[in-house]
Scaffold this active site. Structure first.
Site, mmCIF file in Angstrom:
data_model
loop_
_atom_site.group_PDB
_atom_site.id
_atom_site.type_symbol
_atom_site.label_atom_id
_atom_site.label_comp_id
_atom_site.label_asym_id
_atom_site.label_seq_id
_atom_site.Cartn_x
_atom_site.Cartn_y
_atom_site.Cartn_z
ATOM 1 N N HIS A 214 0.836 -1.204 0.000
ATOM 2 C CA HIS A 214 0.000 0.000 0.000
ATOM 3 C C HIS A 214 0.872 1.255 0.000
ATOM 4 O O HIS A 214 1.749 1.400 0.844
ATOM 5 C CB HIS A 214 -0.914 0.024 1.231
ATOM 6 N N TYR B 200 -9.231 5.395 7.505
ATOM 7 C CA TYR B 200 -9.331 5.752 8.925
ATOM 8 C C TYR B 200 -10.374 6.855 9.025
ATOM 9 O O TYR B 200 -10.199 7.925 8.417
ATOM 10 C CB TYR B 200 -7.988 6.264 9.453
ATOM 11 N N PRO C 282 -3.917 0.424 18.750
ATOM 12 C CA PRO C 282 -3.663 -0.079 17.393
ATOM 13 C C PRO C 282 -3.801 0.952 16.269
ATOM 14 O O PRO C 282 -3.484 0.640 15.123
ATOM 15 C CB PRO C 282 -4.695 -1.200 17.216
ATOM 16 N N LYS D 153 1.361 -0.005 14.996
ATOM 17 C CA LYS D 153 2.782 -0.060 15.369
ATOM 18 C C LYS D 153 3.184 -1.273 16.225
ATOM 19 O O LYS D 153 4.379 -1.573 16.344
ATOM 20 C CB LYS D 153 3.163 1.208 16.157
ATOM 21 N N TYR E 86 3.932 6.685 9.877
ATOM 22 C CA TYR E 86 3.104 5.528 9.523
ATOM 23 C C TYR E 86 3.935 4.451 8.825
ATOM 24 O O TYR E 86 3.805 3.261 9.139
ATOM 25 C CB TYR E 86 1.929 5.967 8.636
HETATM 26 P P1 RFL Z 1 2.015 -11.649 21.707
HETATM 27 O O1 RFL Z 1 1.508 -11.700 20.304
HETATM 28 O O2 RFL Z 1 1.070 -11.295 22.776
HETATM 29 O O3 RFL Z 1 2.670 -13.072 22.014
HETATM 30 C C1 RFL Z 1 3.081 -13.435 23.306
HETATM 31 C C2 RFL Z 1 3.052 -14.941 23.420
HETATM 32 O O4 RFL Z 1 3.505 -15.315 24.720
HETATM 33 C C3 RFL Z 1 2.635 -16.302 25.251
HETATM 34 N N1 RFL Z 1 2.685 -16.275 26.722
HETATM 35 C C4 RFL Z 1 3.387 -17.147 27.487
HETATM 36 N N2 RFL Z 1 4.164 -18.183 27.142
HETATM 37 C C5 RFL Z 1 4.732 -18.889 28.160
HETATM 38 N N3 RFL Z 1 4.534 -18.612 29.485
HETATM 39 C C6 RFL Z 1 3.766 -17.561 29.854
HETATM 40 N N4 RFL Z 1 3.586 -17.280 31.143
HETATM 41 C C7 RFL Z 1 3.154 -16.782 28.833
HETATM 42 N N5 RFL Z 1 2.352 -15.696 28.843
HETATM 43 C C8 RFL Z 1 2.078 -15.403 27.564
HETATM 44 C C9 RFL Z 1 1.272 -15.942 24.673
HETATM 45 O O5 RFL Z 1 0.376 -17.061 24.687
HETATM 46 C C10 RFL Z 1 1.649 -15.497 23.280
HETATM 47 O O6 RFL Z 1 1.620 -16.558 22.348
HETATM 48 O O7 RFL Z 1 3.262 -10.639 21.823
HETATM 49 P P2 RFL Z 1 4.437 -10.323 20.777
HETATM 50 O O8 RFL Z 1 5.013 -11.587 20.213
HETATM 51 O O9 RFL Z 1 5.313 -9.350 21.441
HETATM 52 O O10 RFL Z 1 3.685 -9.614 19.533
HETATM 53 C C11 RFL Z 1 3.070 -8.366 19.667
HETATM 54 C C12 RFL Z 1 1.887 -8.245 18.690
HETATM 55 O O11 RFL Z 1 1.063 -9.371 18.843
HETATM 56 C C13 RFL Z 1 1.077 -6.965 18.937
HETATM 57 O O12 RFL Z 1 1.915 -5.865 19.197
HETATM 58 C C14 RFL Z 1 0.191 -6.591 17.699
HETATM 59 O O13 RFL Z 1 -0.764 -7.561 17.475
HETATM 60 C C15 RFL Z 1 -0.490 -5.231 17.921
HETATM 61 N N6 RFL Z 1 -1.401 -4.870 16.812
HETATM 62 C C16 RFL Z 1 -0.914 -4.360 15.635
HETATM 63 N N7 RFL Z 1 0.408 -4.219 15.440
HETATM 64 C C17 RFL Z 1 0.893 -3.764 14.234
HETATM 65 O O14 RFL Z 1 2.121 -3.630 14.095
HETATM 66 N N8 RFL Z 1 0.067 -3.459 13.167
HETATM 67 C C18 RFL Z 1 -1.285 -3.575 13.286
HETATM 68 O O15 RFL Z 1 -1.985 -3.350 12.294
HETATM 69 C C19 RFL Z 1 -1.826 -4.000 14.564
HETATM 70 N N9 RFL Z 1 -3.148 -4.147 14.720
HETATM 71 C C20 RFL Z 1 -2.782 -5.030 16.978
HETATM 72 C C21 RFL Z 1 -3.636 -4.639 15.906
HETATM 73 C C22 RFL Z 1 -3.331 -5.558 18.150
HETATM 74 C C23 RFL Z 1 -4.693 -5.685 18.276
HETATM 75 N N10 RFL Z 1 -5.189 -6.238 19.487
HETATM 76 C C24 RFL Z 1 -6.168 -7.240 19.557
HETATM 77 C C25 RFL Z 1 -4.512 -5.948 20.716
HETATM 78 C C26 RFL Z 1 -5.004 -4.759 15.998
HETATM 79 C C27 RFL Z 1 -5.542 -5.249 17.209
HETATM 80 C C28 RFL Z 1 -7.049 -5.304 17.292
HETATM 81 C C1 PHB Z 2 -5.756 -4.424 10.838
HETATM 82 O O1 PHB Z 2 -5.840 -4.693 9.633
HETATM 83 O O2 PHB Z 2 -6.076 -5.240 11.717
HETATM 84 C C2 PHB Z 2 -5.283 -3.078 11.246
HETATM 85 C C3 PHB Z 2 -4.830 -2.196 10.286
HETATM 86 C C4 PHB Z 2 -4.398 -0.932 10.663
HETATM 87 C C5 PHB Z 2 -4.430 -0.566 11.983
HETATM 88 C C6 PHB Z 2 -4.861 -1.464 12.954
HETATM 89 C C7 PHB Z 2 -5.300 -2.725 12.592
HETATM 90 O O3 PHB Z 2 -4.046 0.681 12.335
#
Ligand code: RFL
Ligand code: PHB
Length: 391
Positions: free
Chosen positions: A72, A202, A294, A298, A386
């Site tokens: 994109h 957005y 989110p 980032k 971004y």
């Molecule tokens: P995670 O993904 O939470 O993984 C951590 C893992 O550790 C395990 N765990 C344990 N294992 C052993 N012993 C324990 N005591 C443990 N406790 C926990 C868990 O089960 C899990 O498998 O962290 P990690 O790897 O640092 O990754 C971070 C990302 O997942 C997170 O920052 C992103 O998903 C955030 N996020 C977004 N980030 C982006 O860069 N671009 C996006 O578009 C974006 N959109 C989002 C998002 C997060 C969202 N939510 C639901 C919070 C959109 C949403 C809606």
């Molecule tokens: C997503 O596709 O889940 C998504 C995209 C952009 C954002 C957050 C989540 O800023």
């Protein structure tokens, strides 16, 4: 059991670190609370910065991302009923983002790990405990299928997310945390319908924020801002689509294709930073150390850069017998983390409806958005953040 680096958590941070270390000849074991299918079932991030794309390539797992990911060059901002494009590619001198789901990233990393025959211990529940990371001989204990195990290692990488055991194991006297909780959440829906637009939208509206995102040409991801008191069960698919339509411009409303949801969940929004990110031979990386709302996309990207710094520091330790990377790990990460925290907080504040600011708040947001899309300097600041600031 003995390994060089014990990694707690098989989310994107842990899996990426494991792969980067393996490529450098550094032995590692990952210990994960959940099963692999559970980890893959969490629908989260969708947008990768170039830094994250490059890291996946470095690990040798980029092939499917390049085939299926969507590059994109811009995003659209919708306010006062009309859309305005931010041409990130033009404003940043040629930079883009790649839309490729976190589920797919995790899948590709898990497949690679399996193919290399590397050890990941799944389903250990809450049994993990960390020991002696203030000495040269840290240990990790866990229970699997009723049997107690101990891993001796040189380093522990805490990649276990916000609710993990690693940050909780750090001495509280050495840990400082900073937090902001927002008074709303995001209700997200995943559906097998074509995206309403070929770029992300957005939206700032008087009814609250909305985001139109996607996973492919046939799978869409949509979000609407909801009060924290809402429960996902209250939201039928019809109610979701009706609310989303009310937050779109007439053209998008007209062309939106709706269909049954394949996932629906509410995520609270939070900004959080723990300092420092290193305690002796224990390192925190990704969501274990920091959370961003989110809006700026980032979270996963910050996790990827922490892991880049951490893998480089550990490689420097083993190959060059130098502790410089390890000693500067926390400081280097936090400089970048705080910039992403600032951007995510700013973009969240600009786009959402806040219960306490009323109509005045809405007017001020609209004025800032009007300025933003009309000023090349302001648009460039948004675009630079971004697509991701340089490492
Ligand atoms: P995670 O993904 O939470 O993984 C951590 C893992 O550790 C395990 N765990 C344990 N294992 C052993 N012993 C324990 N005591 C443990 N406790 C926990 C868990 O089960 C899990 O498998 O962290 P990690 O790897 O640092 O990754 C971070 C990302 O997942 C997170 O920052 C992103 O998903 C955030 N996020 C977004 N980030 C982006 O860069 N671009 C996006 O578009 C974006 N959109 C989002 C998002 C997060 C969202 N939510 C639901 C919070 C959109 C949403 C809606
Ligand atoms: C997503 O596709 O889940 C998504 C995209 C952009 C954002 C957050 C989540 O800023």
């Amino acid at each position: 059991m003995r390994t060089q680096v014990a990694i707690i958590g098989a989310g994107p941070s842990g899996l990426l670190l494991g792969q980067l270390l393996y490529k450098a000849g550094i032995d590692n074991i990952i210990i994960e609370r959940q099963g692999a299918q559970y980890v893959l079932g969490r629908i989260r991030a969708g947008v990768l910065e170039q830094v994250a794309v490059d890291l996946l390539d470095e690990c040798g797992v980029g092939a499917r991302m390049h085939r299926e990911g969507l590059v994109h060059e811009g995003i659209e901002l919708l306010f006062k009923g009309s859309r305005h494009r931010i041409d990130m590619h033009d404003l940043t001198g040629g930079k883009n983002v790649t839309v490729y789901g976190q589920t797919e990233v995790t899948h590709d990393l898990m497949d690679a790990r399996k193919a290399e025959g590397l050890t990941t211990v799944y389903d250990v529940g809450d049994s993990v405990t960390l020991h002696d990371f203030d000495s040269a001989n840290p240990r990790v204990r866990y229970v699997k299928d009723g049997l107690a195990h101990e891993i001796e290692c040189d380093f522990i990488a805490g990649c276990d997310g916000y609710h993990g055991v690693s940050r909780a194991s750090a001495p509280s006297s050495a840990l400082r945390t900073y937090e902001k909780v927002y008074p709303f959440g995001w209700l997200g829906v995943l559906a097998d319908v074509p995206p309403v637009s070929h770029e992300l939208i957005y939206a700032n509206t008087e009814r609250g924020f909305a985001l139109c995102s996607m996973r492919s040409h046939t799978r869409s991801r949509y979000y609407v801002q909801v009060p924290l008191t809402d429960h996902v069960e209250q939201w039928t698919d019809d109610a979701f689509w009706s609310e989303l339509k009310l937050r779109l411009d007439p053209q998008a409303r007209e062309s939106l294709v709706t269909g049954p949801s394949i996932e629906k969940s509410i995520a609270p929004l939070r900004s959080f930073v723990a300092e420092p990110m290193r305690f002796g031979r224990l390192f925190l990386a990704g969501d274990a150390a920091h959370i961003v709302p989110p809006t700026g996309a980032k979270g996963l990207n910050l996790a990827a850069t922490d892991v880049k710094y951490l893998s480089s520091a550990l490689i420097e330790h083993y190959k060059d017998k130098s502790s410089a990377g390890i000693d500067h790990y926390s400081e280097k990460c936090l400089r970048r983390v705080w910039k992403a925290e600032r951007f995510s907080w700013w973009f969240t504040s600009l786009m959402h409806k806040f219960p306490d600011t009323g109509e005045f708040g809405q007017k001020v947001q609209e004025a800032e958005l009007d300025y933003l899309v009309g000023s090349r300097a302001a648009s460039t600041a948004l675009a630079e953040n971004y697509v991701g600031l340089p490492l």
